[in-house]
Design an enzyme around this catalytic site. Structure first.
Site, PDB file in Angstrom:
ATOM      1  N   VAL A  28       7.722   3.834  -3.599  1.00  0.00           N
ATOM      2  CA  VAL A  28       8.685   3.124  -2.750  1.00  0.00           C
ATOM      3  C   VAL A  28       9.718   2.412  -3.612  1.00  0.00           C
ATOM      4  CG1 VAL A  28       8.995   1.263  -1.071  1.00  0.00           C
ATOM      5  CG2 VAL A  28       7.053   2.825  -0.848  1.00  0.00           C
ATOM      6  N   ASP A  46       7.226  -3.960 -13.064  1.00  0.00           N
ATOM      7  CA  ASP A  46       5.913  -3.485 -12.634  1.00  0.00           C
ATOM      8  C   ASP A  46       4.867  -4.012 -13.609  1.00  0.00           C
ATOM      9  OD1 ASP A  46       5.032  -0.905 -10.624  1.00  0.00           O
ATOM     10  OD2 ASP A  46       3.576  -1.519 -12.135  1.00  0.00           O
ATOM     11  N   ARG A  51       2.838   2.852 -16.641  1.00  0.00           N
ATOM     12  CA  ARG A  51       3.921   3.352 -15.791  1.00  0.00           C
ATOM     13  C   ARG A  51       5.283   2.993 -16.387  1.00  0.00           C
ATOM     14  NH1 ARG A  51       4.818   4.933 -10.627  1.00  0.00           N
ATOM     15  NH2 ARG A  51       2.597   4.787 -10.163  1.00  0.00           N
ATOM     16  N   THR A  97       0.146  -2.858  -0.137  1.00  0.00           N
ATOM     17  CA  THR A  97      -0.568  -3.782   0.742  1.00  0.00           C
ATOM     18  C   THR A  97      -1.843  -3.086   1.217  1.00  0.00           C
ATOM     19  OG1 THR A  97       0.955  -3.028   2.485  1.00  0.00           O
ATOM     20  CG2 THR A  97       1.357  -5.199   1.533  1.00  0.00           C
ATOM     21  N   THR A 132       4.581  -2.843   3.801  1.00  0.00           N
ATOM     22  CA  THR A 132       4.108  -2.836   5.178  1.00  0.00           C
ATOM     23  C   THR A 132       3.116  -3.970   5.392  1.00  0.00           C
ATOM     24  OG1 THR A 132       4.356  -0.435   5.255  1.00  0.00           O
ATOM     25  CG2 THR A 132       3.001  -1.460   6.968  1.00  0.00           C
ATOM     26  N   CYS A 273      -0.886   4.423   3.689  1.00  0.00           N
ATOM     27  CA  CYS A 273      -0.134   4.044   4.894  1.00  0.00           C
ATOM     28  C   CYS A 273      -0.929   4.260   6.178  1.00  0.00           C
ATOM     29  CB  CYS A 273       1.174   4.836   4.962  1.00  0.00           C
ATOM     30  SG  CYS A 273       2.420   4.291   3.794  1.00  0.00           S
ATOM     31  N   ARG A 344      -4.657   7.965  -3.700  1.00  0.00           N
ATOM     32  CA  ARG A 344      -5.143   6.687  -3.181  1.00  0.00           C
ATOM     33  C   ARG A 344      -5.717   6.847  -1.770  1.00  0.00           C
ATOM     34  NH1 ARG A 344      -0.165   2.752  -3.634  1.00  0.00           N
ATOM     35  NH2 ARG A 344       0.903   4.715  -3.185  1.00  0.00           N
TER      36      ARG A 344
END
Length: 434
Positions: A28, A46, A51, A97, A132, A273, A344
């Site tokens: 995202v 981050d 990464r 989240t 979210t 999600c 994930r």
């Protein structure tokens, strides 16, 4: 930026003089950082040093952003040092989240990000959340952390807050940041105008101005909850029709000839999600004293599909007199969706654990998944698939494009049980499918 009046941030955005910090460089945050980095001085932050190191070398570890896109963001720098965000005008928070082991919202990444932003922002800053959350989270949970870390007050107009939910779809090269309508909201009319100015610079498909931050938060969380419930319905149909000896996909093909039929397909519901966000809405609903039966029943159905698939595979092996205990079972694919590297919350590992409980030797392979992540989070070592002739069963668990070209019509393929989770193989080829 120190001491800037909050009325100035919108002007700086429109004139391209603003500086932007993006917190969280996952699938995202990274596209946002790249898009903003073409127009504004942008700092991408981050906590994952690996990464950040790969991004500095021009590689997105998720494979979602190309090296060419990374190079195009000439004004972007990436870092693990939160102090590098000091002096920025705009802060965009795009961190995960998740839920905990009891499916309770885990706000710790969001709180930590808010604390880092609060320590870095100056008076007049704009802070926008994309993660979210449940309705009310931005104002009730995040703003107090910003105020505590910064020593400033939102109600006194020391800074601005907005919410603009992400709509990124991993592995989807068509529905990208720039060509999907973006919802924007703010804590005040000027905050909303400033958020609109920010995103209109990188989104071509248009913006929708929500009437409040809570409306925008609610809109996002129901997008995924609605999809979860619809998939749960067809998953339940698969459970029912399976007992009747009816092919669910053939039923759906027939029903979808009606113009208003919603053609959802059965399958595993994982990822960060759809398999998670409904719990955020349910958590808030329960806080209000309402038990959300439909939302939670859909979660129960979807969370049980991995164990159901494993049970069906074992039944197929038993019917063909293939020994279950000690047999090799090849599981093809372990990411949460097709043509995506993200594993994930993948429900494929529910299949793996259940098959192992029957005594099967399960070999998991996936050409796209991050082997280090899978080993670290699931304790599973990815390997090449074994020769078919050595297997008691093969489970096509993810609809990766590469699996659609496998010739399961070879003579050796008649020696094992073949189960197709996503229904990507021609009818009559697999021994079973959802």
């Amino acid at each position: 930026m120190t001491g800037m009046d909050h009325m100035e941030v919108g002007k700086r955005i429109r004139s391209r003089d603003a500086s932007v910090a993006v917190v969280g460089l996952g699938y995202v945050g990274l596209p946002l950082a790249v898009a903003f980095g073409r127009l504004f001085r942008t700092v991408g932050f981050d906590v994952d040093m690996r990464r950040v190191g790969l991004l500095r070398d021009g590689t997105d570890p998720s494979g979602e952003t190309s090296p060419e896109d990374l190079r195009s963001a000439r004004l972007l720098s990436v870092t693990c040092d939160p102090s590098a965000m000091s002096g920025c005008d705009v802060f965009v928070v795009a961190v995960p989240t998740p839920v905990d082991g009891h499916n309770i919202p885990d706000l710790s990444p969001l709180v930590a990000a808010s604390r880092s932003v609060g320590a870095a922002m100056g008076k007049g800053s704009l802070v926008v959340y994309e993660s979210t959350v449940y309705p009310g989270c931005t104002e009730d949970d995040c703003v107090p952390v910003l105020e505590d870390a910064s020593g400033m007050s939102l109600c006194c107009g020391d800074f601005l807050v907005g919410y603009s939910p992400e709509r990124i779809n991993p592995g989807d090269r068509s529905h990208t940041l720039s060509n999907v309508v973006k919802i924007v909201s703010g804590n005040s009319p000027y905050a909303l105008d400033s958020v609109e100015a920010l995103y209109s610079s990188v989104v071509n498909a248009g913006l929708y101005r929500a009437t409040s931050i809570r409306v925008a938060e609610a809109a996002k969380v129901i997008e995924n909850a609605q999809r979860d419930v619809n998939i749960a319905f067809v998953n339940e149909l698969a459970l029912v029709f399976g007992r009747m000896g009816i092919d669910t996909h053939e039923v759906l093909d027939a029903a979808s000839t009606k113009w208003n039929f919603l053609n959802f397909r059965p399958g595993l519901v994982g990822g960060h999600c759809i398999g998670v966000d409904p719990y955020y809405l349910a958590h808030k609903a329960i806080e209000t004293g309402y038990h959300p039966d439909v939302i939670l029943s859909g979660r129960r159905v979807n969370d049980g599909m991995g164990r159901h698939v494993a049970g069906e595979v074992v039944k197929l092996m038993a019917r063909r007199r293939i020994p279950v205990g000690g047999s090799k079972v090849s599981v093809l694919g372990c990411t949460f969706k097709e043509d995506c590297s993200d594993a994930r919350n993948s429900k494929v590992f529910d299949i793996v654990r259940e098959l192992e409980s029957y005594g099967c030797e399960v070999i998991v392979s996936d050409p796209l998944a991050d082997a280090d992540f899978v080993r670290g989070h699931y304790g599973v070592v990815l390997s090449d698939p074994p020769p078919f002739e050595e297997c008691g069963a093969v489970v096509v668990a993810v609809a990766h494009s590469g699996y659609k070209g496998i010739d399961f019509g070879m003579p050796c393929c008649r020696k094992f049980a073949l189960y197709d989770v996503k229904g990507i193989l021609p009818s009559g080829v697999p021994d079973g499918r959802l």
